[in-house]
Design an enzyme around this catalytic site. Structure first.
Site, PDB file in Angstrom:
ATOM      1  N   MET A  23       6.369 -27.030   5.250  1.00  0.00           N
ATOM      2  CA  MET A  23       4.946 -26.784   5.511  1.00  0.00           C
ATOM      3  C   MET A  23       4.715 -26.731   7.003  1.00  0.00           C
ATOM      4  SD  MET A  23       1.582 -29.047   4.470  1.00  0.00           S
ATOM      5  CE  MET A  23       1.916 -30.328   5.689  1.00  0.00           C
ATOM      6  N   ASP A  70       1.282 -24.673   9.500  1.00  0.00           N
ATOM      7  CA  ASP A  70      -0.149 -24.595   9.806  1.00  0.00           C
ATOM      8  C   ASP A  70      -1.070 -24.785   8.595  1.00  0.00           C
ATOM      9  OD1 ASP A  70       1.168 -23.711  12.032  1.00  0.00           O
ATOM     10  OD2 ASP A  70       0.180 -21.770  12.131  1.00  0.00           O
ATOM     11  N   GLN A 121       0.635 -23.033   5.387  1.00  0.00           N
ATOM     12  CA  GLN A 121       1.869 -22.274   5.509  1.00  0.00           C
ATOM     13  C   GLN A 121       2.982 -23.013   4.773  1.00  0.00           C
ATOM     14  OE1 GLN A 121       2.460 -19.057   7.910  1.00  0.00           O
ATOM     15  NE2 GLN A 121       0.791 -19.183   6.439  1.00  0.00           N
ATOM     16  N   TRP A 123      11.543 -23.460   8.101  1.00  0.00           N
ATOM     17  CA  TRP A 123      10.648 -22.311   8.138  1.00  0.00           C
ATOM     18  C   TRP A 123      11.349 -21.097   7.524  1.00  0.00           C
ATOM     19  CZ3 TRP A 123      10.337 -17.359   9.939  1.00  0.00           C
ATOM     20  CH2 TRP A 123       9.073 -16.807  10.067  1.00  0.00           C
ATOM     21  N   PHE A 147       1.067 -15.045   6.646  1.00  0.00           N
ATOM     22  CA  PHE A 147       0.919 -15.941   7.801  1.00  0.00           C
ATOM     23  C   PHE A 147      -0.465 -16.607   7.774  1.00  0.00           C
ATOM     24  CE2 PHE A 147       4.193 -14.853  11.330  1.00  0.00           C
ATOM     25  CZ  PHE A 147       5.224 -15.037  10.444  1.00  0.00           C
ATOM     26  N   ARG A 172      -2.435 -12.177  15.303  1.00  0.00           N
ATOM     27  CA  ARG A 172      -2.430 -12.983  14.082  1.00  0.00           C
ATOM     28  C   ARG A 172      -3.440 -14.123  14.096  1.00  0.00           C
ATOM     29  NH1 ARG A 172       2.704 -14.029  16.528  1.00  0.00           N
ATOM     30  NH2 ARG A 172       2.893 -16.107  17.451  1.00  0.00           N
ATOM     31  N   ASP A 173      -3.479 -14.816  12.965  1.00  0.00           N
ATOM     32  CA  ASP A 173      -4.223 -16.066  12.742  1.00  0.00           C
ATOM     33  C   ASP A 173      -5.738 -15.877  12.780  1.00  0.00           C
ATOM     34  OD1 ASP A 173      -1.614 -16.974  12.887  1.00  0.00           O
ATOM     35  OD2 ASP A 173      -1.829 -17.811  14.904  1.00  0.00           O
ATOM     36  N   GLU A 196      -2.148 -19.173  19.774  1.00  0.00           N
ATOM     37  CA  GLU A 196      -2.159 -19.084  18.317  1.00  0.00           C
ATOM     38  C   GLU A 196      -3.352 -19.830  17.738  1.00  0.00           C
ATOM     39  OE1 GLU A 196       2.342 -18.770  16.767  1.00  0.00           O
ATOM     40  OE2 GLU A 196       1.829 -20.778  17.476  1.00  0.00           O
ATOM     41  N   TRP A 255       6.774 -27.456  17.398  1.00  0.00           N
ATOM     42  CA  TRP A 255       7.778 -26.408  17.222  1.00  0.00           C
ATOM     43  C   TRP A 255       9.066 -26.688  18.007  1.00  0.00           C
ATOM     44  CZ3 TRP A 255       8.098 -23.650  13.261  1.00  0.00           C
ATOM     45  CH2 TRP A 255       6.996 -23.119  12.626  1.00  0.00           C
TER      46      TRP A 255
END
Length: 499
Positions: free
Chosen positions: A44, A46, A62, A70, A102, A173-174, A225, A307
């Site tokens: 898991m 975001d 996610q 991932w 995503f 993204r996001d 992000e 990360w």
């Protein structure tokens, strides 16, 4: 007699297998948090699509259900009525011909602007196409939508996806979507390389570029992000806060979330802020966004990892959890509007609160172990100091693990030292000691920490200075010492234990 012995042998083997299975399950669960959400199995990261609907909080996230690292992203799904007790549901969104799923958001389309049905739950997310050809062109990320007419139990992807094609940006993204009443449109806040681009739509299907923010302000040590645009009511009128996660480039290296305070008119976000402000200085609070449909209240959850080492933290059948949900507000300090985070535990009946009153510590150590002895490594502790002073809180257990946290008056910093808190050598990038500056210039210092079986979250000075950190001990902390080299007066000491 032989038959009896045979049955006895079978029962013995069965009990032995049960014991072995229980031991194996305990081994797998040794880092499982008690009151923070974590998936039953798999990877898991975001939080996604967070929305409040008819008394229930929906958390999508996610998710890679097939392994603990991932991989092909899905949207996992869990619900709660109190933000502490969670029920996990079947996967909501699966990868398809347009790509993997995503991060993104979810809204309630109360007026049926999209035509899917009045009150439809609409998810807006990034499709990520992993094909080499698309990746080479930088057109591998684009925005799509799906809708649910049964409160998130089942989802239908829109046949016209993607609704926002990629204009030629590698990181695109996001999407975090909100309804902006003043301009009468849906506004999408989107991460675009190292800036944020705003788009507008009347129907969630057709989007127009509005403006861009961030190219010359803020921290730029990594990609931007998971943005979120929030409105706050203040005595000076509405203020807007733009959250932006950044990886890498955080204050303690790795991932973190910065924020900007400014104004938004439905088209453009403007901020006069010159300094860099961090929502949480700890290494393990990333990609945090807020629930939609909570009226004027802003409730945020973040991914409790970094990360720099997320794929290598100790795990068995599952990996990663979320932070405690936090209520966000704005506070003016020395002519600056600053973001304040406070945990939602104040309003929950799941906590057994014990008032301890005041304690005077005279130039040494005070044993507070009796306050947390029955907590099984899951508790909240808060107190205030009448006068700012250096102090340590030392959490430990019978195995010799130690987590040291506190305040250093010489550097004016709060800190967490997890170098001896269990397994800290699984990755060279695992940050052993993290610090946060004291922002509030006041004689009294307040301190609040939430400890779970594998994490600590600190909210100092009412939530102005925050530190969120993981640790990995196999035996819960059950010993607690307060240390100070000077005499300090501790007041309003409270302990809360999860029932």
């Amino acid at each position: 007699m032989k038959k009896y012995l045979g049955i006895l042998l079978i029962l013995t083997i069965f009990n032995s297998c049960q014991t072995a299975a229980k031991k194996e399950n305990n081994l797998q669960e040794k880092y499982r948090p008690s009151y923070h959400f974590s998936p039953k199995k798999g990877w898991m990261n975001d939080p996604n699509g967070m929305v409040y609907l008819d008394g229930t909080y929906h958390l999508f996230f996610q998710h890679n259900p097939d392994t603990t690292v991932w991989g092909p992203m899905h949207w996992g799904h869990a619900t709660s009525t109190d933000l502490i007790h969670w029920e996990e549901h079947p996967i909501a969104l699966f990868p398809d011909s347009l790509g993997t799923i995503f991060s993104g958001s979810a809204v309630i389309d109360k007026d049926n602007t999209a035509g899917f049905g009045k009150g439809a739950l609409v998810a807006i997310f990034t499709h990520h196409n992993p094909k080499i050809e698309e990746a080479k062109t930088g057109l591998h990320q684009y925005q799509s939508i799906a809708y649910s007419l049964d409160k998130g139990k089942s989802w239908t992807k829109y046949v016209g996806n993607p609704v926002l094609p990629n204009p030629g940006i590698w990181d695109f993204r996001d999407p975090k979507v909100m309804w902006h009443a003043g301009s009468g449109q849906w506004v999408m806040t989107l991460a675009t390389k190292q800036s944020i681009t705003f788009y507008g739509s009347k129907n969630l299907k057709e989007w127009t570029r509005l403006s861009e923010f961030g190219n010359e302000v803020g921290a730029h040590g990594g990609v931007w992000e998971c943005p979120d645009l929030l409105r706050f009511e203040t005595p000076e009128g509405d203020k807007w806060v733009l959250l932006v996660s950044i990886n890498p480039g955080g204050p303690n290296t790795g991932s973190a979330t910065q924020y900007f305070v400014g104004d938004f008119d439905g088209t453009t976000f403007r901020s006069d802020q010159k300094d860099i402000r961090w929502m949480d200085y700890g290494p393990d609070n990333y990609a945090g966004v807020t629930f939609s449909n909570t009226e004027n209240r802003q409730i945020l959850m973040g991914w409790m990892s970094n990360w720099a080492y997320a794929n290598t933290v100790p795990a068995s059948s599952w990996r990663s959890g979320m932070t405690i949900p936090r209520t966000l507000s704005l506070q003016k300090v020395s002519e600056r509007w600053l973001l304040v985070s406070t945990p939602i535990t104040d309003e929950l009946g799941a906590w057994d609160t014990q008032e301890k009153g005041g304690v005077q510590v005279k130039n040494g150590t005070d044993d507070w172990s009796k306050y947390i002895g029955e907590a099984n490594g899951a508790f909240e502790l808060s107190f205030a100091l009448d006068k700012v002073a250096t102090f340590d809180l030392v959490l430990s257990n019978g195995k010799g693990d130690e987590l040291v946290l506190g305040f250093d008056e010489a550097t004016n910093q709060f800190f967490v030292d997890r170098s001896k808190a269990g397994d800290a050598n699984f990755s060279p990038t695992f940050i052993k000691r993290t610090v946060a500056p004291r922002i509030l210039d006041a004689e009294t210092l307040t301190y609040r920490l939430l400890v779970d079986r594998n994490s600590v979250e600190i909210f100092a000075d009412g939530g102005l200075s925050n530190l969120s950190s993981l640790f990995f001990v196999e035996q819960p902390f059950d010993l607690l010492m307060f240390r100070s080299s000077t005499t300090v007066n501790v007041r309003d000491l409270r302990v809360k234990v999860i029932k």
